[in-house]
Design a protein around this motif. Structure first.
Motif, PDB file in Angstrom:
ATOM      1  N   UNK A   1       0.809  -1.244   0.000  1.00 27.91           N
ATOM      2  CA  UNK A   1       0.000   0.000   0.000  1.00 27.91           C
ATOM      3  C   UNK A   1       0.830   1.275   0.000  1.00 27.91           C
ATOM      4  N   UNK A   2       2.045   1.223   0.539  1.00 26.22           N
ATOM      5  CA  UNK A   2       2.856   2.444   0.526  1.00 26.22           C
ATOM      6  C   UNK A   2       3.772   2.519  -0.690  1.00 26.22           C
ATOM      7  N   UNK A   3       3.767   1.476  -1.510  1.00 23.91           N
ATOM      8  CA  UNK A   3       4.769   1.401  -2.581  1.00 23.91           C
ATOM      9  C   UNK A   3       4.214   1.575  -3.980  1.00 23.91           C
ATOM     10  N   UNK A   4       2.929   1.298  -4.175  1.00 16.57           N
ATOM     11  CA  UNK A   4       2.354   1.487  -5.510  1.00 16.57           C
ATOM     12  C   UNK A   4       1.104   2.356  -5.415  1.00 16.57           C
ATOM     13  N   UNK A   5       0.714   2.933  -6.576  1.00  7.93           N
ATOM     14  CA  UNK A   5      -0.405   3.884  -6.563  1.00  7.93           C
ATOM     15  C   UNK A   5      -1.760   3.221  -6.708  1.00  7.93           C
ATOM     16  N   UNK A   6      -1.788   2.033  -7.312  1.00 10.69           N
ATOM     17  CA  UNK A   6      -3.103   1.480  -7.637  1.00 10.69           C
ATOM     18  C   UNK A   6      -3.107  -0.038  -7.771  1.00 10.69           C
ATOM     19  N   UNK A   7      -4.167  -0.635  -7.211  1.00  7.33           N
ATOM     20  CA  UNK A   7      -4.493  -2.033  -7.502  1.00  7.33           C
ATOM     21  C   UNK A   7      -5.808  -2.004  -8.259  1.00  7.33           C
ATOM     22  N   UNK A   8      -5.801  -2.532  -9.474  1.00  7.31           N
ATOM     23  CA  UNK A   8      -7.047  -2.633 -10.251  1.00  7.31           C
ATOM     24  C   UNK A   8      -7.819  -3.833  -9.707  1.00  7.31           C
ATOM     25  N   UNK A   9      -8.993  -3.557  -9.149  1.00  8.95           N
ATOM     26  CA  UNK A   9      -9.722  -4.606  -8.430  1.00  8.95           C
ATOM     27  C   UNK A   9     -10.579  -5.431  -9.381  1.00  8.95           C
ATOM     28  N   UNK A  10     -10.214  -6.688  -9.549  1.00 12.50           N
ATOM     29  CA  UNK A  10     -10.991  -7.590 -10.404  1.00 12.50           C
ATOM     30  C   UNK A  10     -11.540  -8.756  -9.617  1.00 12.50           C
ATOM     31  N   UNK A  11     -11.678  -8.577  -8.305  1.00 14.29           N
ATOM     32  CA  UNK A  11     -12.236  -9.650  -7.476  1.00 14.29           C
ATOM     33  C   UNK A  11     -11.229 -10.741  -7.182  1.00 14.29           C
ATOM     34  N   UNK A  12     -11.725 -11.882  -6.695  1.00 18.26           N
ATOM     35  CA  UNK A  12     -10.847 -13.014  -6.387  1.00 18.26           C
ATOM     36  C   UNK A  12     -10.445 -13.708  -7.676  1.00 18.26           C
ATOM     37  N   UNK A  13      -9.172 -14.132  -7.742  1.00 18.64           N
ATOM     38  CA  UNK A  13      -8.682 -14.794  -8.951  1.00 18.64           C
ATOM     39  C   UNK A  13      -9.352 -16.159  -9.099  1.00 18.64           C
ATOM     40  N   UNK A  14      -9.887 -16.412 -10.281  1.00 16.60           N
ATOM     41  CA  UNK A  14     -10.695 -17.617 -10.507  1.00 16.60           C
ATOM     42  C   UNK A  14      -9.870 -18.898 -10.344  1.00 16.60           C
ATOM     43  N   UNK A  15      -8.683 -18.939 -10.915  1.00 17.64           N
ATOM     44  CA  UNK A  15      -7.863 -20.152 -10.784  1.00 17.64           C
ATOM     45  C   UNK A  15      -7.028 -20.140  -9.516  1.00 17.64           C
ATOM     46  N   UNK A  16      -6.509 -18.980  -9.147  1.00 19.25           N
ATOM     47  CA  UNK A  16      -5.858 -18.835  -7.846  1.00 19.25           C
ATOM     48  C   UNK A  16      -4.481 -19.439  -7.701  1.00 19.25           C
ATOM     49  N   UNK A  17      -3.913 -19.965  -8.782  1.00 17.17           N
ATOM     50  CA  UNK A  17      -2.548 -20.508  -8.731  1.00 17.17           C
ATOM     51  C   UNK A  17      -1.868 -20.067 -10.029  1.00 17.17           C
ATOM     52  N   UNK A  18      -0.533 -19.938 -10.013  1.00 17.80           N
ATOM     53  CA  UNK A  18       0.171 -19.368 -11.159  1.00 17.80           C
ATOM     54  C   UNK A  18      -0.009 -20.209 -12.423  1.00 17.80           C
ATOM     55  N   UNK A  19       0.349 -19.581 -13.557  1.00 16.45           N
ATOM     56  CA  UNK A  19       0.232 -20.260 -14.853  1.00 16.45           C
ATOM     57  C   UNK A  19       1.187 -21.452 -14.934  1.00 16.45           C
ATOM     58  N   UNK A  20       0.818 -22.399 -15.770  1.00 19.44           N
ATOM     59  CA  UNK A  20       1.707 -23.500 -16.139  1.00 19.44           C
ATOM     60  C   UNK A  20       2.685 -22.956 -17.171  1.00 19.44           C
ATOM     61  N   UNK A  21       3.985 -23.157 -16.950  1.00 18.29           N
ATOM     62  CA  UNK A  21       4.983 -22.621 -17.887  1.00 18.29           C
ATOM     63  C   UNK A  21       5.578 -23.751 -18.717  1.00 18.29           C
ATOM     64  N   UNK A  22       5.535 -23.584 -20.038  1.00 22.59           N
ATOM     65  CA  UNK A  22       6.096 -24.585 -20.960  1.00 22.59           C
ATOM     66  C   UNK A  22       7.170 -23.952 -21.835  1.00 22.59           C
ATOM     67  N   UNK A  23       8.340 -24.583 -21.838  1.00 25.12           N
ATOM     68  CA  UNK A  23       9.423 -24.144 -22.709  1.00 25.12           C
ATOM     69  C   UNK A  23       9.665 -25.187 -23.792  1.00 25.12           C
ATOM     70  N   UNK A  24      10.571 -24.882 -24.698  1.00 27.40           N
ATOM     71  CA  UNK A  24      10.856 -25.800 -25.810  1.00 27.40           C
ATOM     72  C   UNK A  24      12.354 -26.004 -25.918  1.00 27.40           C
ATOM     73  N   UNK A  25      12.749 -27.280 -26.027  1.00 34.13           N
ATOM     74  CA  UNK A  25      14.159 -27.578 -26.245  1.00 34.13           C
ATOM     75  C   UNK A  25      14.220 -28.331 -27.561  1.00 34.13           C
ATOM     76  N   UNK A  26      14.804 -27.718 -28.583  1.00 33.24           N
ATOM     77  CA  UNK A  26      14.755 -28.244 -29.965  1.00 33.24           C
ATOM     78  C   UNK A  26      13.308 -28.510 -30.389  1.00 33.24           C
ATOM     79  N   UNK A  27      12.454 -27.570 -30.140  1.00 33.59           N
ATOM     80  CA  UNK A  27      11.023 -27.654 -30.478  1.00 33.59           C
ATOM     81  C   UNK A  27      10.245 -28.697 -29.673  1.00 33.59           C
TER      82      UNK A  27
END
Ligand code: AMP
Ligand code: MG
Length: 320
Positions: A155-181
């Motif tokens: 609250x003392x460090x940023x100017x704004x939180x855009x309020x969109x309610x509770x996050x529907x999934x609530x856990x971070x994205x699944x990350x997929x990388x590619x090694x030689x495609x």
């Protein structure tokens, strides 16, 4: 005055001014800034106290925008993007030269996704740059799934939180990388391995013991409450082991009894792993706020989002 607001045009103004806004997504809240502004991106790292070797995820408004950010899209990446975007899947792909090194921690790849939240999609549409938006929590702390979680951190460090309610999934994205495609899961997350495999067939999961900054969400300790947290295969047994402690219990669907249980949170009485994932961080925030001696968290079933929940709980419980 509260920094929490639903005013998109205010968010646009702040972001155009090279400053930060915390934004809602369907995974967790992100601390967002213009990827092309060195000032904004440095402020993200400073505000989060995040080490510079941790690259940031670039959030884009639509699939057509992808070719502005990456230089090569393997066939399986295209299939995944078409199946899951907008949504909780991050693809790590070779970057375009225009993507600043500070975003990718000097790597030749960039992590990118389209978030699936109406406010953030509208915001991205109104900006003429993508947003870097790591989770809006101090480094290694519990990710925020409500605007209030973010405000209590920053609250003392940023100017704004855009309020969109509770996050529907609530856990971070699944990350997929590619090694030689060939695709490889760098981080388990809101889209289950089984869902990914239904689109592109068998996929490897990167050994999570690898502490390489390849995927910083992969550092052993992460997503952690400040209260000592233990992961339990047998809560009744552990209630005896820690009988002299003030205990918080976090369980999948069962209720437990014990004199020393101060607070108990059941994540899904119906044994629904999606519901459990969506409530996980809010439960950890709540338990952590109670100043207990210990949180005993139950091991989840090892399939679907249970795998992703166990990954986060292992990191919450990691000590060294
Ligand atoms: P956060 O947004 O806080 O969940 O963290 C961003 C995550 O994106 C980190 O955990 C990294 O693992 C991942 N990431 C971002 N860029 C890259 C990249 N170029 N290569 C691999 N992983 C990345
Ligand atoms: Mg994070």
């Amino acid at each position: 005055m509260s920094i929490i607001s639903t005013d998109i045009s205010k968010a646009v103004t702040i972001l155009n001014n090279e400053e930060l806004v915390a934004i809602p997504t369907e995974t967790v809240y992100g601390l967002a800034g213009n990827i092309f502004s060195e000032k904004a991106v440095k402020a993200i790292f400073k505000t989060k106290e995040r080490p510079f070797f941790n690259p940031l995820i670039v959030h884009i408004p639509n699939l057509e925008y992808l070719t502005n950010v990456v230089s090569h899209v393997p066939e399986k990446a295209r299939l995944l993007a078409e199946a899951f975007w907008p949504g909780s899947l991050t693809l790590v792909l070779p970057k375009k030269n225009t993507i600043p090194d500070i975003i990718t921690a000097g790597k030749s790849t960039v992590a990118v996704r389209i978030p699936n939240h109406p406010l953030s999609l509208e915001l991205l549409k109104q900006l003429d740059f993508p947003l870097a938006a790591p989770s809006a929590n101090p480094f290694n702390r519990i990710s925020p799934t409500t605007a209030q979680h973010v405000a209590s951190y920053f609250k003392d460090k940023i100017d704004m939180v855009l309020d969109g309610g509770s996050c529907k999934n609530g856990i971070e994205s699944t990350i997929i990388g590619f090694e030689n495609d060939d695709p490889i899961i760098y981080r388990l997350g809101a889209i289950a391995v089984e869902q990914i495999e239904a689109v592109i067939g068998k996929i490897k999961v990167k050994n999570k013991k690898a502490t390489s900054p390849d995927a910083p969400g992969m550092l052993d300790k992460h997503y952690a409450p400040r209260t000592l947290t233990v992961l339990s295969n047998n809560i009744l047994e552990d209630l005896k082991t820690y009988s002299d402690k003030r205990i918080g219990v976090l369980s999948f669907s069962s209720s437990f009894e014990g004199d020393n249980i101060q607070h108990q949170i059941i994540l899904s009485e119906e044994q629904n792993l999606n519901e459990a994932a969506s409530k996980l961080y809010d439960a950890l925030h709540e338990l952590d706020s109670l100043k207990l001696d210990i949180i005993i968290a139950e091991v989840f079933p090892d399939f679907g989002l249970g795998k992703s929940i166990n990954d986060r709980l292992q990191r919450a419980a990691f000590s060294s």
